[in-house]
Motif scaffolding. Structure first.
Motif, PDB file in Angstrom:
ATOM      1  N   ALA A   1      24.097  58.845  -3.543  1.00 43.04           N
ATOM      2  CA  ALA A   1      24.466  59.774  -2.475  1.00 43.04           C
ATOM      3  C   ALA A   1      25.895  59.528  -2.014  1.00 43.04           C
ATOM      4  O   ALA A   1      26.686  60.466  -1.862  1.00 43.04           O
ATOM      5  N   CYS A   2      26.241  58.259  -1.792  1.00 46.92           N
ATOM      6  CA  CYS A   2      27.605  57.949  -1.345  1.00 46.92           C
ATOM      7  C   CYS A   2      28.624  58.227  -2.448  1.00 46.92           C
ATOM      8  O   CYS A   2      29.762  58.617  -2.163  1.00 46.92           O
TER       9      CYS A   2
ATOM     10  N   GLY B   1      31.367  65.233   2.365  1.00 45.08           N
ATOM     11  CA  GLY B   1      30.029  65.136   2.933  1.00 45.08           C
ATOM     12  C   GLY B   1      29.316  66.441   3.204  1.00 45.08           C
ATOM     13  O   GLY B   1      28.122  66.419   3.524  1.00 45.08           O
ATOM     14  N   ASN B   2      30.001  67.583   3.077  1.00 47.74           N
ATOM     15  CA  ASN B   2      29.395  68.844   3.506  1.00 47.74           C
ATOM     16  C   ASN B   2      28.052  69.123   2.846  1.00 47.74           C
ATOM     17  O   ASN B   2      27.011  69.209   3.504  1.00 47.74           O
TER      18      ASN B   2
ATOM     19  N   LEU C   1      22.570  59.284   7.024  1.00 45.85           N
ATOM     20  CA  LEU C   1      22.781  58.289   8.077  1.00 45.85           C
ATOM     21  C   LEU C   1      24.117  57.558   7.875  1.00 45.85           C
ATOM     22  O   LEU C   1      25.034  58.098   7.297  1.00 45.85           O
ATOM     23  N   TYR C   2      24.237  56.342   8.384  1.00 48.45           N
ATOM     24  CA  TYR C   2      25.540  55.691   8.499  1.00 48.45           C
ATOM     25  C   TYR C   2      26.313  55.619   7.183  1.00 48.45           C
ATOM     26  O   TYR C   2      27.507  55.901   7.144  1.00 48.45           O
ATOM     27  N   ASP C   3      25.662  55.191   6.099  1.00 47.24           N
ATOM     28  CA  ASP C   3      26.417  54.987   4.863  1.00 47.24           C
ATOM     29  C   ASP C   3      27.076  56.284   4.402  1.00 47.24           C
ATOM     30  O   ASP C   3      28.251  56.300   4.013  1.00 47.24           O
ATOM     31  N   ALA C   4      26.327  57.384   4.441  1.00 46.79           N
ATOM     32  CA  ALA C   4      26.904  58.669   4.034  1.00 46.79           C
ATOM     33  C   ALA C   4      27.996  59.114   4.996  1.00 46.79           C
ATOM     34  O   ALA C   4      29.014  59.680   4.577  1.00 46.79           O
TER      35      ALA C   4
ATOM     36  N   TYR D   1      35.149  53.850  -2.317  1.00 50.31           N
ATOM     37  CA  TYR D   1      34.514  53.181  -1.176  1.00 50.31           C
ATOM     38  C   TYR D   1      33.035  53.536  -1.058  1.00 50.31           C
ATOM     39  O   TYR D   1      32.192  52.668  -0.836  1.00 50.31           O
ATOM     40  N   GLY D   2      32.718  54.830  -1.185  1.00 52.66           N
ATOM     41  CA  GLY D   2      31.330  55.247  -1.002  1.00 52.66           C
ATOM     42  C   GLY D   2      30.404  54.573  -1.995  1.00 52.66           C
ATOM     43  O   GLY D   2      29.308  54.119  -1.635  1.00 52.66           O
TER      44      GLY D   2
END
Length: 395
Positions: free
Chosen positions: A67-68, A76-77, A118-121, A339-340
Protein backbone atom coordinates in the motif's frame (compact mmCIF):
# COMPACT_ATOMS: atom_id res chain seq x y z
CA UNK A 1 -2.51 31.46 5.33
CA UNK A 2 -6.09 30.42 6.13
CA UNK A 3 -6.84 30.19 2.40
CA UNK A 4 -3.84 27.87 1.93
CA UNK A 5 -4.93 25.57 4.74
CA UNK A 6 -8.27 24.85 3.09
CA UNK A 7 -7.70 25.39 -0.63
CA UNK A 8 -3.93 25.53 -1.26
CA UNK A 9 -1.52 22.62 -1.62
CA UNK A 10 -0.93 22.45 2.13
CA UNK A 11 -4.56 21.41 2.57
CA UNK A 12 -3.13 17.86 2.64
CA UNK A 13 -2.40 18.46 6.34
CA UNK A 14 -5.99 19.53 7.01
CA UNK A 15 -7.50 16.65 5.05
CA UNK A 16 -5.33 13.99 6.66
CA UNK A 17 -5.86 15.45 10.14
CA UNK A 18 -9.61 14.92 9.73
CA UNK A 19 -9.39 11.51 8.10
CA UNK A 20 -6.91 10.13 10.64
CA UNK A 21 -9.30 10.93 13.50
CA UNK A 22 -12.18 9.25 11.67
CA UNK A 23 -10.10 6.35 10.37
CA UNK A 24 -8.56 5.39 13.72
CA UNK A 25 -11.87 5.99 15.47
CA UNK A 26 -13.76 3.68 13.10
CA UNK A 27 -11.26 0.91 12.44
CA UNK A 28 -9.02 0.52 15.49
CA UNK A 29 -10.54 1.71 18.74
CA UNK A 30 -14.12 0.28 18.87
CA UNK A 31 -13.15 -3.36 19.72
CA UNK A 32 -12.08 -2.24 23.21
CA UNK A 33 -15.77 -1.64 23.93
CA UNK A 34 -17.49 -3.92 21.40
CA UNK A 35 -15.65 -7.23 21.86
CA UNK A 36 -17.20 -8.00 25.24
CA UNK A 37 -20.67 -7.33 23.79
CA UNK A 38 -20.02 -9.68 20.87
CA UNK A 39 -18.82 -12.31 23.35
CA UNK A 40 -22.00 -11.98 25.41
CA UNK A 41 -24.32 -12.03 22.39
CA UNK A 42 -22.85 -14.95 20.46
CA UNK A 43 -21.34 -16.99 23.29
CA UNK A 44 -17.87 -16.88 21.74
CA UNK A 45 -14.83 -16.66 23.99
CA UNK A 46 -13.37 -13.22 24.58
CA UNK A 47 -10.17 -14.35 22.87
CA UNK A 48 -12.11 -15.24 19.69
CA UNK A 49 -13.81 -11.83 19.69
CA UNK A 50 -10.43 -10.14 20.03
CA UNK A 51 -8.99 -12.41 17.34
CA UNK A 52 -10.82 -10.23 14.81
CA UNK A 53 -8.64 -7.22 15.64
CA UNK A 54 -5.57 -9.46 15.57
CA UNK A 55 -6.48 -10.70 12.08
CA UNK A 56 -7.04 -7.13 10.92
CA UNK A 57 -3.67 -5.96 12.22
CA UNK A 58 -1.92 -8.98 10.75
CA UNK A 59 -3.40 -8.35 7.31
CA UNK A 60 -2.46 -4.69 7.65
CA UNK A 61 1.15 -5.67 8.35
CA UNK A 62 1.30 -7.96 5.33
CA UNK A 63 -0.18 -5.36 2.98
CA UNK A 64 1.49 -2.23 4.36
CA UNK A 65 4.64 -2.33 2.14
CA UNK A 66 2.47 -2.72 -0.96
CA UNK A 67 0.00 0.00 0.00
CA UNK A 68 2.75 2.46 0.92
CA UNK A 69 4.66 1.51 -2.23
CA UNK A 70 1.60 2.42 -4.30
CA UNK A 71 1.48 5.77 -2.51
CA UNK A 72 5.17 6.27 -3.44
CA UNK A 73 4.26 5.88 -7.10
CA UNK A 74 0.82 7.46 -7.37
CA UNK A 75 0.21 9.58 -4.25
CA UNK A 76 -2.43 8.96 -1.65
CA UNK A 77 -5.63 9.93 -3.47
CA UNK A 78 -6.73 6.64 -4.98
CA UNK A 79 -4.97 4.34 -2.52
CA UNK A 80 -6.43 5.96 0.61
CA UNK A 81 -9.89 6.50 -0.94
CA UNK A 82 -10.20 2.84 -1.97
CA UNK A 83 -8.92 1.80 1.45
CA UNK A 84 -11.67 3.79 3.18
CA UNK A 85 -14.35 2.11 1.04
CA UNK A 86 -12.89 -1.32 1.82
CA UNK A 87 -13.00 -0.42 5.52
CA UNK A 88 -16.67 0.52 5.27
CA UNK A 89 -17.42 -2.88 3.70
CA UNK A 90 -15.49 -4.60 6.48
CA UNK A 91 -17.42 -2.85 9.23
CA UNK A 92 -20.72 -3.80 7.57
CA UNK A 93 -19.37 -7.36 7.38
CA UNK A 94 -18.80 -7.41 11.15
CA UNK A 95 -22.40 -6.31 11.67
CA UNK A 96 -23.75 -9.06 9.40
CA UNK A 97 -21.44 -11.85 10.66
CA UNK A 98 -23.18 -14.70 12.50
CA UNK A 99 -20.25 -17.09 12.97
CA UNK A 100 -16.51 -16.75 13.65
CA UNK A 101 -15.51 -17.46 10.03
CA UNK A 102 -17.52 -14.61 8.49
CA UNK A 103 -16.54 -12.38 11.41
CA UNK A 104 -12.84 -12.95 10.74
CA UNK A 105 -13.29 -12.52 6.97
CA UNK A 106 -14.80 -9.09 7.66
CA UNK A 107 -11.70 -8.25 9.68
CA UNK A 108 -9.52 -9.17 6.69
CA UNK A 109 -11.17 -6.28 4.84
CA UNK A 110 -10.69 -3.98 7.83
CA UNK A 111 -7.00 -4.94 7.88
CA UNK A 112 -6.63 -3.97 4.22
CA UNK A 113 -8.24 -0.64 5.07
CA UNK A 114 -5.83 -0.08 7.98
CA UNK A 115 -2.83 -0.64 5.70
CA UNK A 116 -4.06 1.91 3.17
CA UNK A 117 -5.66 4.62 5.32
CA UNK A 118 -3.95 4.97 8.72
CA UNK A 119 -0.61 6.49 9.79
CA UNK A 120 1.78 4.64 7.48
CA UNK A 121 -0.20 5.53 4.35
CA UNK A 122 -0.66 9.12 5.51
CA UNK A 123 3.07 9.48 6.31
CA UNK A 124 3.91 8.08 2.86
CA UNK A 125 1.45 10.54 1.30
CA UNK A 126 3.00 13.50 3.10
CA UNK A 127 6.50 12.40 2.10
CA UNK A 128 5.32 12.01 -1.51
CA UNK A 129 4.04 15.60 -1.36
CA UNK A 130 6.72 17.31 0.78
CA UNK A 131 9.85 15.20 0.24
CA UNK A 132 12.60 15.70 2.87
CA UNK A 133 10.53 18.48 4.49
CA UNK A 134 7.80 16.03 5.56
CA UNK A 135 8.69 15.78 9.25
CA UNK A 136 6.77 18.90 10.28
CA UNK A 137 3.60 17.99 8.34
CA UNK A 138 3.81 14.47 9.80
CA UNK A 139 3.97 15.94 13.31
CA UNK A 140 0.95 18.18 12.66
CA UNK A 141 -1.14 15.27 11.38
CA UNK A 142 -0.23 13.21 14.45
CA UNK A 143 -1.70 16.01 16.58
CA UNK A 144 -5.10 15.15 15.15
CA UNK A 145 -4.53 11.40 15.18
CA UNK A 146 -3.67 11.62 18.86
CA UNK A 147 -7.20 12.80 19.59
CA UNK A 148 -8.77 9.74 17.95
CA UNK A 149 -9.05 7.71 21.16
CA UNK A 150 -10.31 10.76 23.07
CA UNK A 151 -13.14 11.12 20.56
CA UNK A 152 -13.67 7.49 19.54
CA UNK A 153 -14.11 5.78 22.91
CA UNK A 154 -16.68 8.23 24.34
CA UNK A 155 -18.45 8.38 20.95
CA UNK A 156 -18.54 4.59 20.69
CA UNK A 157 -19.79 4.30 24.28
CA UNK A 158 -22.57 6.81 23.54
CA UNK A 159 -23.56 5.16 20.25
CA UNK A 160 -23.69 1.73 21.87
CA UNK A 161 -26.06 3.03 24.54
CA UNK A 162 -28.26 4.76 21.94
CA UNK A 163 -28.35 2.31 19.01
CA UNK A 164 -26.33 -0.75 20.05
CA UNK A 165 -22.96 -1.95 18.85
CA UNK A 166 -24.28 -2.83 15.38
CA UNK A 167 -25.68 0.67 14.95
CA UNK A 168 -22.37 2.14 16.07
CA UNK A 169 -20.47 0.12 13.46
CA UNK A 170 -22.92 1.16 10.73
CA UNK A 171 -22.38 4.83 11.66
CA UNK A 172 -18.62 4.33 11.40
CA UNK A 173 -19.02 2.57 8.04
CA UNK A 174 -21.04 5.52 6.73
CA UNK A 175 -18.37 7.97 7.88
CA UNK A 176 -15.69 6.01 6.03
CA UNK A 177 -17.73 5.72 2.83
CA UNK A 178 -19.27 9.18 2.65
CA UNK A 179 -16.73 11.41 4.42
CA UNK A 180 -13.26 9.82 4.51
CA UNK A 181 -13.22 8.30 1.01
CA UNK A 182 -14.38 11.50 -0.78
CA UNK A 183 -11.87 13.62 1.17
CA UNK A 184 -9.04 11.33 0.11
CA UNK A 185 -10.22 11.10 -3.48
CA UNK A 186 -11.02 14.75 -4.18
CA UNK A 187 -9.44 16.98 -1.50
CA UNK A 188 -5.90 15.61 -1.23
CA UNK A 189 -3.42 17.46 -3.49
CA UNK A 190 -2.19 15.43 -6.44
CA UNK A 191 0.95 17.42 -7.26
CA UNK A 192 4.09 17.50 -5.16
CA UNK A 193 4.51 20.67 -3.12
CA UNK A 194 7.46 22.82 -4.20
CA UNK A 195 9.67 24.12 -1.41
CA UNK A 196 10.57 27.78 -1.34
CA UNK A 197 14.15 28.67 -2.27
CA UNK A 198 16.59 27.52 0.41
CA UNK A 199 18.26 30.04 2.64
CA UNK A 200 22.05 30.50 2.42
CA UNK A 201 22.55 28.60 5.66
CA UNK A 202 20.56 25.72 4.24
CA UNK A 203 22.59 25.79 1.02
CA UNK A 204 25.83 25.57 2.98
CA UNK A 205 24.72 22.65 5.14
CA UNK A 206 26.39 19.34 4.23
CA UNK A 207 24.07 16.59 3.04
CA UNK A 208 22.96 14.16 5.72
CA UNK A 209 24.50 10.71 5.61
CA UNK A 210 21.86 8.08 4.88
CA UNK A 211 21.90 4.40 5.78
CA UNK A 212 20.89 1.60 3.44
CA UNK A 213 17.56 0.07 4.52
CA UNK A 214 19.08 -3.27 5.49
CA UNK A 215 21.55 -4.79 7.91
CA UNK A 216 21.87 -4.40 11.66
CA UNK A 217 20.50 -0.81 11.93
CA UNK A 218 17.39 -1.79 9.99
CA UNK A 219 16.88 -4.87 12.17
CA UNK A 220 17.18 -2.81 15.36
CA UNK A 221 14.75 -0.11 14.26
CA UNK A 222 12.24 -2.69 13.03
CA UNK A 223 12.57 -4.73 16.24
CA UNK A 224 12.25 -1.67 18.48
CA UNK A 225 9.09 -0.41 16.82
CA UNK A 226 7.71 -3.96 16.64
CA UNK A 227 7.97 -4.52 20.39
CA UNK A 228 6.48 -1.10 21.04
CA UNK A 229 3.65 -1.83 18.61
CA UNK A 230 2.87 -5.13 20.36
CA UNK A 231 2.45 -3.37 23.69
CA UNK A 232 0.49 -0.40 22.34
CA UNK A 233 -1.87 -2.63 20.39
CA UNK A 234 -2.54 -4.86 23.37
CA UNK A 235 -3.17 -1.97 25.73
CA UNK A 236 -5.48 -0.19 23.28
CA UNK A 237 -7.57 -3.37 23.12
CA UNK A 238 -7.56 -4.25 26.83
CA UNK A 239 -7.00 -1.10 28.90
CA UNK A 240 -10.66 -0.28 29.50
CA UNK A 241 -11.45 -3.87 30.48
CA UNK A 242 -8.48 -4.02 32.88
CA UNK A 243 -9.52 -0.78 34.52
CA UNK A 244 -13.05 -2.08 35.05
CA UNK A 245 -11.80 -5.37 36.45
CA UNK A 246 -9.54 -3.30 38.72
CA UNK A 247 -12.58 -1.61 40.30
CA UNK A 248 -13.41 1.38 38.06
CA UNK A 249 -16.90 1.66 36.62
CA UNK A 250 -17.41 1.90 32.85
CA UNK A 251 -17.74 5.70 32.85
CA UNK A 252 -14.55 6.19 34.88
CA UNK A 253 -12.67 3.76 32.63
CA UNK A 254 -13.76 5.61 29.49
CA UNK A 255 -12.75 8.90 31.13
CA UNK A 256 -9.27 7.56 31.85
CA UNK A 257 -8.98 6.21 28.30
CA UNK A 258 -9.99 9.58 26.90
CA UNK A 259 -7.00 11.20 28.65
CA UNK A 260 -4.55 9.30 26.46
CA UNK A 261 -5.34 11.46 23.43
CA UNK A 262 -4.59 14.86 25.01
CA UNK A 263 -1.38 13.43 26.50
CA UNK A 264 -0.34 12.26 23.02
CA UNK A 265 -1.06 15.66 21.55
CA UNK A 266 0.82 17.46 24.35
CA UNK A 267 3.97 15.41 23.79
CA UNK A 268 3.75 15.90 20.02
CA UNK A 269 3.29 19.63 20.50
CA UNK A 270 6.54 19.69 22.47
CA UNK A 271 8.33 18.26 19.43
CA UNK A 272 6.55 20.72 17.15
CA UNK A 273 7.42 23.68 19.39
CA UNK A 274 11.12 22.78 19.30
CA UNK A 275 10.89 22.71 15.45
CA UNK A 276 12.17 19.14 15.34
CA UNK A 277 15.54 19.92 16.94
CA UNK A 278 15.48 16.74 19.04
CA UNK A 279 16.94 13.79 17.17
CA UNK A 280 14.24 11.16 16.51
CA UNK A 281 16.47 8.46 17.98
CA UNK A 282 16.50 10.22 21.35
CA UNK A 283 12.75 10.72 21.04
CA UNK A 284 12.33 6.95 20.57
CA UNK A 285 14.56 6.19 23.55
CA UNK A 286 12.72 8.66 25.77
CA UNK A 287 9.32 7.37 24.68
CA UNK A 288 10.14 3.74 25.50
CA UNK A 289 11.71 4.69 28.84
CA UNK A 290 8.60 6.67 29.79
CA UNK A 291 6.30 3.84 28.74
CA UNK A 292 8.27 1.29 30.75
CA UNK A 293 7.98 3.54 33.80
CA UNK A 294 4.20 3.79 33.33
CA UNK A 295 3.72 0.00 33.28
CA UNK A 296 6.02 -0.65 36.23
CA UNK A 297 4.22 2.04 38.23
CA UNK A 298 0.76 0.57 37.58
CA UNK A 299 2.00 -2.96 38.22
CA UNK A 300 3.49 -2.04 41.59
CA UNK A 301 0.88 0.46 42.82
CA UNK A 302 -2.23 -1.33 41.53
CA UNK A 303 -5.30 0.11 39.82
CA UNK A 304 -7.08 3.07 41.37
CA UNK A 305 -8.55 6.10 39.67
CA UNK A 306 -5.60 8.45 40.48
CA UNK A 307 -3.03 5.84 39.42
CA UNK A 308 -5.00 5.06 36.26
CA UNK A 309 -5.05 8.78 35.37
CA UNK A 310 -1.29 9.04 35.91
CA UNK A 311 -0.73 5.92 33.82
CA UNK A 312 -2.90 7.29 31.00
CA UNK A 313 -0.94 10.55 30.94
CA UNK A 314 2.49 8.87 30.93
CA UNK A 315 1.46 6.18 28.45
CA UNK A 316 -0.25 8.68 26.16
CA UNK A 317 2.74 11.03 26.17
CA UNK A 318 5.08 8.15 25.31
CA UNK A 319 2.76 6.80 22.62
CA UNK A 320 2.48 10.26 21.11
CA UNK A 321 6.18 10.82 20.60
CA UNK A 322 6.75 7.24 19.41
CA UNK A 323 4.43 7.89 16.48
CA UNK A 324 6.55 10.89 15.49
CA UNK A 325 9.74 8.90 15.98
CA UNK A 326 8.56 6.13 13.65
CA UNK A 327 7.91 8.49 10.78
CA UNK A 328 10.79 10.90 11.41
CA UNK A 329 13.50 8.37 12.27
CA UNK A 330 12.79 6.35 9.12
CA UNK A 331 12.97 9.54 7.02
CA UNK A 332 16.18 10.75 8.68
CA UNK A 333 18.09 7.46 8.57
CA UNK A 334 17.00 6.15 5.17
CA UNK A 335 15.94 9.29 3.25
CA UNK A 336 12.83 10.26 1.25
CA UNK A 337 13.51 8.13 -1.84
CA UNK A 338 11.33 5.04 -1.60
CA UNK A 339 10.22 6.19 1.85
CA UNK A 340 6.77 4.59 1.68
CA UNK A 341 8.17 1.17 0.80
CA UNK A 342 10.83 1.35 3.52
CA UNK A 343 8.27 2.49 6.10
CA UNK A 344 6.03 -0.37 5.01
CA UNK A 345 8.88 -2.86 5.49
CA UNK A 346 9.41 -1.53 9.00
CA UNK A 347 5.66 -1.60 9.64
CA UNK A 348 5.24 -5.20 8.45
CA UNK A 349 6.87 -6.99 11.44
CA UNK A 350 5.48 -4.34 13.78
CA UNK A 351 1.92 -4.83 12.60
CA UNK A 352 2.19 -8.61 12.45
CA UNK A 353 3.51 -8.67 16.01
CA UNK A 354 0.93 -6.17 17.21
CA UNK A 355 -1.69 -8.32 15.51
CA UNK A 356 -0.96 -11.06 18.01
CA UNK A 357 -1.29 -8.72 21.00
CA UNK A 358 -5.10 -8.50 21.41
CA UNK A 359 -5.45 -12.31 21.17
CA UNK A 360 -2.36 -13.14 23.26
CA UNK A 361 -3.28 -10.71 26.02
CA UNK A 362 -6.92 -11.86 25.96
CA UNK A 363 -5.62 -15.41 26.49
CA UNK A 364 -3.46 -14.13 29.35
CA UNK A 365 -6.43 -12.35 30.91
CA UNK A 366 -8.58 -15.49 30.74
CA UNK A 367 -5.90 -17.91 31.98
CA UNK A 368 -3.67 -15.74 34.21
CA UNK A 369 -4.31 -12.19 35.42
CA UNK A 370 -4.13 -8.52 34.51
CA UNK A 371 -0.90 -8.31 36.51
CA UNK A 372 0.68 -10.76 34.06
CA UNK A 373 -0.49 -8.56 31.18
CA UNK A 374 1.13 -5.51 32.77
CA UNK A 375 4.36 -7.43 33.41
CA UNK A 376 4.51 -8.67 29.81
CA UNK A 377 3.90 -5.11 28.59
CA UNK A 378 6.69 -3.72 30.78
CA UNK A 379 9.11 -6.35 29.44
CA UNK A 380 8.10 -5.53 25.86
CA UNK A 381 8.77 -1.81 26.24
CA UNK A 382 12.08 -2.54 27.97
CA UNK A 383 13.20 -4.70 25.04
CA UNK A 384 12.21 -1.92 22.64
CA UNK A 385 14.24 0.57 24.69
CA UNK A 386 17.29 -1.73 24.48
CA UNK A 387 16.94 -1.87 20.68
CA UNK A 388 16.93 1.93 20.40
CA UNK A 389 19.87 2.24 22.80
CA UNK A 390 21.89 -0.17 20.63
CA UNK A 391 20.96 1.73 17.45
CA UNK A 392 23.64 4.33 16.71
CA UNK A 393 23.27 7.62 14.87
CA UNK A 394 25.01 7.79 11.49
CA UNK A 395 28.04 10.07 11.35
Amino acid sequence: MLHSIFTGPTRAITVLSVTQILGWGALYYPPALVSSLITAEYGWSFAVAMLGLSVGLGVSGLLSPYACGLVDKHGGNRVMAIGALIGACGLVGVVLAVDPVTYLLAWVLIGAAMASTLYDASFATLTYLYGPAARRPITIVTFAGGLASTIAWPATHLLIEMIGWRGAYLVFAALLAFVVAPLHAFALPRERIKDSAPQPAQQAAPPAKLLPPRGWPFVLIAAGFSMGAFVMSGIAAHLLGMLQRGGLDAGAAVTVGALIGPAQVASRFADFATKGRAHPLWIARGGMALMTLAFVMLLVAGISFPMAVLFAVLYGAANGIMTIARGALTLLLFGPVGYGHVLGRIARPAQILQATAPFVLAFAVEHASDQVVLAVSACGTLLALICFVLLKRPA
